[in-house]
Enzyme design. Sequence first.
Site, PDB file in Angstrom:
ATOM      1  CG  ASP A 250       9.373   7.951  -1.627  1.00 14.27           C
ATOM      2  OD1 ASP A 250       9.156   9.228  -1.223  1.00 14.27           O
ATOM      3  OD2 ASP A 250       8.930   7.513  -2.428  1.00 14.27           O
TER       4      ASP A 250
ATOM      5  CB  SER B 219     -10.103  -3.081 -15.098  1.00 14.44           C
ATOM      6  OG  SER B 219     -10.396  -3.365 -13.782  1.00 14.44           O
TER       7      SER B 219
ATOM      8  N   GLY C 287      -7.141   1.218  -2.547  1.00 14.64           N
ATOM      9  CA  GLY C 287      -7.084   2.347  -1.500  1.00 14.64           C
ATOM     10  C   GLY C 287      -6.645   1.915   0.088  1.00 14.64           C
TER      11      GLY C 287
ATOM     12  CB  SER D  25      -1.585   2.972  -8.653  1.00 17.52           C
ATOM     13  OG  SER D  25      -0.752   3.514  -7.491  1.00 17.52           O
TER      14      SER D  25
ATOM     15  CD  GLU E 130       1.183   6.647  -9.389  1.00 17.89           C
ATOM     16  OE1 GLU E 130       0.158   7.275  -9.016  1.00 17.89           O
ATOM     17  OE2 GLU E 130       0.870   5.327  -9.159  1.00 17.89           O
TER      18      GLU E 130
ATOM     19  CG  ASP F 162       4.270   3.685  -3.684  1.00 21.62           C
ATOM     20  OD1 ASP F 162       5.068   3.512  -2.340  1.00 21.62           O
ATOM     21  OD2 ASP F 162       3.557   4.573  -3.724  1.00 21.62           O
TER      22      ASP F 162
END
Length: 391
Positions: free
Chosen positions: A40, A71, A128, A134, A166, A178
């Site tokens: 990308d 959260s 993870g 994210s 990010e 993403d």
Amino acid sequence: MLNQEIYDRVTAGFAAKFGGKPAFVAYAPGRIEVLGNHTDYNEGYVFSAAIDKGTFFAASPSGDGKISLVSADLGETYECDVASVAPVKEGATWANYVIGTFNWLFGGDVSAAGGGFKAVFGGNIPLGAGLSSSAALEMATALALCAVYGIEKDRTTLAKIGQKAEHTFAGCPCGLLDQASSMYGAEGALVKSDFRTNEFETVAMGDSAAFMMVKSNAKHALVDGAYASRRKACEDAAKYFAGVLRKPVTHLRDVTMAEWVLYRGGLDETTAKRAVHPIGEDERVLQGAALLAKGDLRGFGALMYDSHESSRRWFENSCEELDAIVDAAKKIPAVYGARLSGGGFGGSCCLLVEPAAAGEIAEKITAEYRAAFGDEPVCQLIRPSGGARLV
Ligand code: GLA
């Protein structure tokens, strides 16, 4: 179909913390990367898909100058004044994905927001695992806050805002894959992306194949420098090729495999190894598109195995756990192809499989992995699903 249980949990969390209903709820999915690795940011091609797991973000204007976040999954909160929005270095670093997105929705000038917001978010993307939890949080944040503040922006612009969050808040110099996959996913389809033109096309998958994600227990962390060093090597290589090839080269997208073979001698060995990976991946995605159009799943799967081999040998972004999963997959005839998915250095593998054999495949891979490492990977069938939306 969105996950009602998570929606209920997040909106109930909102009511418990702030009282009443959220003004807006947005949903954004995670993604799997199917073919085209680290292409990308080299302006190349990728096949990916949005997955049937995602994040809900429930938000309302706060009526004061504060941002309050919960959260629901971590059971943690974060608060700050709009005027003091800045990267969180310690503690609630998860807030960076939200406040970074908020910051860049206003072009970095949050005083233009006029007021704060309160929000609760939660989802079912394992953290993870290399499934872009994210990016899902950024895209759900972006859509919900556009509604809260009455902002209109197209999907590619929102994806770029998440990417900027990010880079500047979370500290990962990622490409756009993403966020774009989360935005442009479609039910039962792959997303074929061209990161030079930012064109995102959907390609129907049919029912004869399914994806299985196998999550290793190797830690996947892209912020610790390995991702950045790969990206830097690619950029250095592109500069070198721009100097020796008699044509315009801005990114490795412009370099062919034949040119790499002829001119690699002028690069140091590590940089040459890194460069050949995205160059080969671009070729594989284009070949893969032709094979998919003919319904040749075996051919497409073989390219996935080649992709993994290229990661293992040249880009060195695999690890022994991911290699073991791919090696185990190769022995199973009902697996068409397998490769690491996403940044690498841990996380998950993506397998293209015969759906009817999914149970048997999961059992065999689990047994081999257990024998090698003493613990078990998580195997899950993934349905390519629709992209981010307001609920
Ligand atoms: C991570 C990054 C993406 C992409 C992949 C590798 O997922 O966030 O931008 O570079 O790795 O293809």
